[in-house]
Write an enzyme that holds these catalytic residues in place. Structure first.
Site, mmCIF file in Angstrom:
data_model
loop_
_atom_site.group_PDB
_atom_site.id
_atom_site.type_symbol
_atom_site.label_atom_id
_atom_site.label_comp_id
_atom_site.label_asym_id
_atom_site.label_seq_id
_atom_site.Cartn_x
_atom_site.Cartn_y
_atom_site.Cartn_z
ATOM 1 N N ASP A 61 -12.540 1.630 -3.660
ATOM 2 C CA ASP A 61 -12.318 2.266 -2.354
ATOM 3 C C ASP A 61 -11.658 3.641 -2.556
ATOM 4 O O ASP A 61 -10.958 3.860 -3.547
ATOM 5 C CB ASP A 61 -11.409 1.359 -1.516
ATOM 6 N N HIS A 90 -9.156 4.752 -1.099
ATOM 7 C CA HIS A 90 -7.703 4.602 -1.063
ATOM 8 C C HIS A 90 -7.240 3.573 -2.096
ATOM 9 O O HIS A 90 -7.943 2.595 -2.358
ATOM 10 C CB HIS A 90 -7.256 4.137 0.330
ATOM 11 N N ASP A 103 -15.784 4.497 1.383
ATOM 12 C CA ASP A 103 -15.203 5.722 1.954
ATOM 13 C C ASP A 103 -14.940 6.808 0.912
ATOM 14 O O ASP A 103 -14.504 7.904 1.264
ATOM 15 C CB ASP A 103 -13.928 5.422 2.761
ATOM 16 N N HIS A 139 -5.265 -3.240 1.616
ATOM 17 C CA HIS A 139 -3.918 -2.694 1.846
ATOM 18 C C HIS A 139 -2.918 -3.773 2.268
ATOM 19 O O HIS A 139 -1.742 -3.467 2.486
ATOM 20 C CB HIS A 139 -3.953 -1.602 2.918
#
Ligand code: ZN
Length: 345
Positions: free
Chosen positions: A194, A196, A283, A159
């Site tokens: 991931d 996200h 995740d 991120h």
């Protein structure tokens, strides 16, 4: 497989809080994540190596000088701000990034942090720097001719933009690895699995045609990071067509994930990269506390097989994946699936 990790230095960073729906909660990016992942690779099947210190070069290849100065010095400066919090946390952000650069510690925190999930404490910079060294060392190993390596990075990185922390990420380790591989390899692909969207990685290479970025993730229309990760984001300028987002409906299971991966891999093959970076978030697991997708432990093995079948020199970089009973098993499943298919291919 060679596993790179500087466990003591990378577990020192201990962010205490972040805001969820406006409410203060315990920060889930805790040192115990590293312990669980480290335990999973300490079974004798892997060769654990201490990373080397690569200095600031690999970080400076993907982050701005202002941002590196900020990360390395802000904690000490923050201590001198009257009545400030124990950790560096922003409370004001610029509406756009073209309006000059503030001198104030509070102003710079707002400039360089996109959310409240990235507190900086007394040991954060040491962990951030060594997480990047772990990625660079794994990339150096693969650049030198190894078929693959796993970088147990913590804190995670995907991120983080060139000048912006966010979502528990400070330095973009996957981008550090990709830029390192790019020293000796004309075209590098990054595949982010991931839960996200890998918005920082996308941002860093958005205008480039020599580094292809692809991300499979929960649809950001109602999920973090909200403002990035939509299918229409395809790159810009010379990079147009070199960024591929494959958002999935919330709750998608192994089948949907693997279908999206197969679609994406067609583009990766067409790009004909000489090396691969896998941004490995765990995740997307059905039991992860973030609860966005429903990939199973076996599913991580099957995802890994598909990636390994590309037959490319590969650096696997750890991203997210939060405390749950199967966290270590999910990593073991991924690495076993990857090694078996990479050897066979
Ligand atoms: Zn994540």
């Amino acid at each position: 497989m060679k596993v790179f990790c500087s466990a003591e230095r990378q577990r020192a960073h201990y962010p205490r809080h972040f805001l969820v729906n406006g409410a203060r909660q315990a920060n889930p990016e805790v040192p115990e994540r590293l312990d669980r992942l480290f335990q999973a690779v300490s079974t004798g099947a892997h060769d654990i190596v201490e990373p080397s210190d690569h200095g600031m070069g690999p970080i400076a290849a993907v982050h701005t000088p202002e941002y590196i100065r900020f990360l390395s010095r802000i904690y000490e400066r923050w201590l001198r701000v009257p009545d400030a919090s124990d950790e560096v946390i922003p409370n004001i952000h610029p509406d756009r990034r073209t309006a000059g650069y503030p001198l104030s510690a509070v102003g710079q925190a707002g400039y360089h942090m996109s959310d409240t999930a990235c507190p900086i404490g007394p040991h954060s910079w040491e962990s951030i720097r060594w997480s990047a060294n772990t990625a660079a060392s794994a990339a150096a190993h693969v650049s030198a001719g190894a078929p693959c390596a796993y970088a147990l990075c913590r804190p995670p990185g995907h991120h983080a933009f060139s000048d912006l922390a966010g979502g528990f990420c400070y330095v973009n380790n996957a981008s550090v690895a990709a830029a390192f591989l790019h020293r000796t390899c004309e075209r590098v692909a990054i595949i982010d699995v991931d839960l996200h969207h890998g918005n920082g990685t996308q941002g860093i290479f958005y205008a480039r045609a020599d580094i292809f970025t692809m991300s499979i993730h929960a649809d950001p229309i109602r999920f973090y990071p909200f403002f990035w990760g939509h299918a229409a984001e395809r790159g810009e300028g010379p990079g147009l067509g070199y960024n591929l987002n494959l958002p999935l409906p919330r709750g998608s299971r192994d089948g949907a994930f693997l279908d999206a991966l197969e679609r994406g891999l067609e583009s990766v093959r067409a790009f004909a990269p000489g090396a691969l970076v896998v941004a490995l978030g765990l995740d997307a697991f059905e039991g992860d506390p973030f609860g966005g997708l429903a990939v199973t432990t076996d599913g991580f093995g099957r995802i890994a097989e598909r990636l390994a079948r590309l037959g490319l020199p590969t650096v696997i970089v750890q991203e997210g994946g939060y405390l749950c009973d199967a966290l270590g098993d999910n990593l073991a499943s991924f690495l076993a699936g990857f090694e078996a298919a990479h050897r066979a291919g």
